[in-house]
Design a protein around this motif. Structure first.
Motif, PDB file in Angstrom:
ATOM      1  N   TRP A   1      -4.031  19.572 -20.167  1.00  0.00           N
ATOM      2  CA  TRP A   1      -5.244  19.475 -19.478  1.00  0.00           C
ATOM      3  C   TRP A   1      -5.924  20.660 -19.202  1.00  0.00           C
ATOM      4  O   TRP A   1      -6.982  20.981 -19.468  1.00  0.00           O
TER       5      TRP A   1
ATOM      6  N   GLU B   1       1.776  17.332 -20.054  1.00  0.00           N
ATOM      7  CA  GLU B   1       0.399  16.670 -19.807  1.00  0.00           C
ATOM      8  C   GLU B   1      -0.444  17.918 -18.904  1.00  0.00           C
ATOM      9  O   GLU B   1      -1.463  18.058 -19.270  1.00  0.00           O
TER      10      GLU B   1
ATOM     11  N   CYS C   1      -7.912  19.039 -22.617  1.00  0.00           N
ATOM     12  CA  CYS C   1      -7.796  17.639 -23.110  1.00  0.00           C
ATOM     13  C   CYS C   1      -7.923  16.678 -21.803  1.00  0.00           C
ATOM     14  O   CYS C   1      -7.735  17.010 -20.422  1.00  0.00           O
ATOM     15  N   SER C   2      -8.580  15.508 -21.966  1.00  0.00           N
ATOM     16  CA  SER C   2      -8.764  14.685 -20.963  1.00  0.00           C
ATOM     17  C   SER C   2      -7.405  13.855 -20.717  1.00  0.00           C
ATOM     18  O   SER C   2      -6.351  13.921 -21.313  1.00  0.00           O
TER      19      SER C   2
ATOM     20  N   PHE D   1      -6.393  10.623 -20.883  1.00  0.00           N
ATOM     21  CA  PHE D   1      -6.225   9.765 -22.094  1.00  0.00           C
ATOM     22  C   PHE D   1      -5.760  10.431 -23.534  1.00  0.00           C
ATOM     23  O   PHE D   1      -4.765  10.269 -24.080  1.00  0.00           O
ATOM     24  N   GLN D   2      -6.639  11.639 -23.557  1.00  0.00           N
ATOM     25  CA  GLN D   2      -6.303  12.479 -24.870  1.00  0.00           C
ATOM     26  C   GLN D   2      -4.804  13.236 -24.762  1.00  0.00           C
ATOM     27  O   GLN D   2      -3.949  13.131 -25.731  1.00  0.00           O
ATOM     28  N   ALA D   3      -4.534  13.698 -23.453  1.00  0.00           N
ATOM     29  CA  ALA D   3      -3.102  14.119 -23.425  1.00  0.00           C
ATOM     30  C   ALA D   3      -2.179  13.161 -23.416  1.00  0.00           C
ATOM     31  O   ALA D   3      -0.984  13.528 -24.047  1.00  0.00           O
TER      32      ALA D   3
ATOM     33  N   ARG E   1      -2.348  10.379 -25.286  1.00  0.00           N
ATOM     34  CA  ARG E   1      -1.959  10.192 -26.768  1.00  0.00           C
ATOM     35  C   ARG E   1      -1.534  11.152 -27.526  1.00  0.00           C
ATOM     36  O   ARG E   1      -0.819  10.860 -28.658  1.00  0.00           O
ATOM     37  N   ILE E   2      -1.984  12.536 -27.352  1.00  0.00           N
ATOM     38  CA  ILE E   2      -1.394  13.590 -28.084  1.00  0.00           C
ATOM     39  C   ILE E   2       0.167  14.068 -27.778  1.00  0.00           C
ATOM     40  O   ILE E   2       0.906  14.310 -28.514  1.00  0.00           O
TER      41      ILE E   2
END
Length: 301
Positions: free
Chosen positions: A198, A194, A202-203, A205-207, A209-210
């Motif tokens: 970052w 994660e 990535c935010s 939430f994006q981290a 989700r991905i």
């Protein structure tokens, strides 16, 4: 001279009884397995399989053989009992209601458990351990003790005789264990992944989700499947909160086949087969993910 050589020399090999690497331990287990007579393995497994499958065969026997028959083989085969419970006894409606409750409970439980499990795994806050202990202790509270307060709450919310009341009750009672399981799965995902996301822009939430969410697939399938199966089989909440016949679920519908003076065993067995088939199909398709999900929580990543 000898002492100097011993100090500068290589380490002595491990004794036969010393620690062994995982491949060595695996080979030892395989050799031990080969040395055991096959009958000592297959006989207990066969007895266990027989003990497990006989009740299912007995249910199929009553469901497929004609009424009044005493044959131990379902021949001639008939589907009259299935036609009776599906059409005359409204099991088609019960099936739709159970499927709706199961799917909604699965979605709600998984989403809320995912959010709660991530918070427990990635954030530190006061009374975190106390909260975890409270979640564990809640599993020892029988659902029957909460029927009266839940009934009063749903009555005030005008949700009695609504499938939504059953979905909410099932979700609430399955959340504690689901949150604990999901938090364990998330802890096995390295936090550094994660952090790398970052750094790449990535935010959070994006981290999540991905990076995190794809690695949680086995655990999510395990939690979701048990949420579905438990809500599909649960009898108490549907009995107490659903009054009209067109709102009842399959477990309640099965209880209506048992009369005060007689029992239609053929119809009851056919209803049991209809109730069991979806669960068997679900576990047949997800067994690989289910085993992987539960084994993932046992190994620290």
């Amino acid at each position: 001279m000898t002492a100097a050589i011993a100090e500068k020399g290589t380490a002595a090999p491990l004794a036969p009884d010393g620690p062994a690497t995982p491949p060595v331990r695996r080979r030892r287990r395989e050799r031990a397995f080969d040395e055991v007579p096959r009958w000592q393995i297959y006989l207990p497994l066969g007895l266990y399989l027989l003990f497990t499958l006989v009740p299912f065969y007995w249910m199929l026997l009553f469901a497929l053989r004609p009424a009044g028959s005493t044959s131990l083989v379902p021949w001639p085969m008939t589907f009259d009992h299935f036609d009776k419970v599906w059409n005359a006894r409204s099991f088609s409606v019960f099936f739709q209601n159970s499927a709706l409750v199961g799917v909604c409970t699965l979605i709600c439980t998984t989403l809320v458990a995912l959010a709660g499990g991530y918070a427990l795994a990635r954030f530190d806050f006061r009374l975190k351990q106390t909260f975890m202990l409270a979640l564990l202790c809640s599993q020892f509270i029988p659902g029957a003790l909460m029927l009266v307060p839940l009934f009063q709450i749903f009555k005030n919310l005008q949700m009695i005789n609504s499938l939504g009341s059953v979905v909410i009750a099932e979700t609430v009672f399955q959340l504690p264990l689901s949150v604990i399981l999901i938090s364990g799965f998330i802890r096995n995902v390295p936090y550094s992944l994660e952090e790398a996301a970052w750094v790449d822009g990535c935010s959070r939430f994006q981290a999540f989700r991905i990076v995190v969410l794809p690695m949680l697939r086995p655990g999510l399938i395990a939690v979701a499947s048990f949420a579905f199966v438990n809500s599909w089989n649960h009898f108490l909440f549907a009995l107490m909160f659903l009054m009209e016949q067109d709102k009842q679920t399959i477990p309640v519908g099965l209880s209506t086949l048992i009369g005060a003076d007689s029992v239609d065993f053929g119809a009851l067995a056919a209803g049991g087969v209809i109730s069991a088939v979806p669960v068997v199909i679900v576990f047949a398709f997800i067994q690989k993910w289910l085993i992987t999900g539960f084994s993932a929580g046992a190994v620290k990543g």
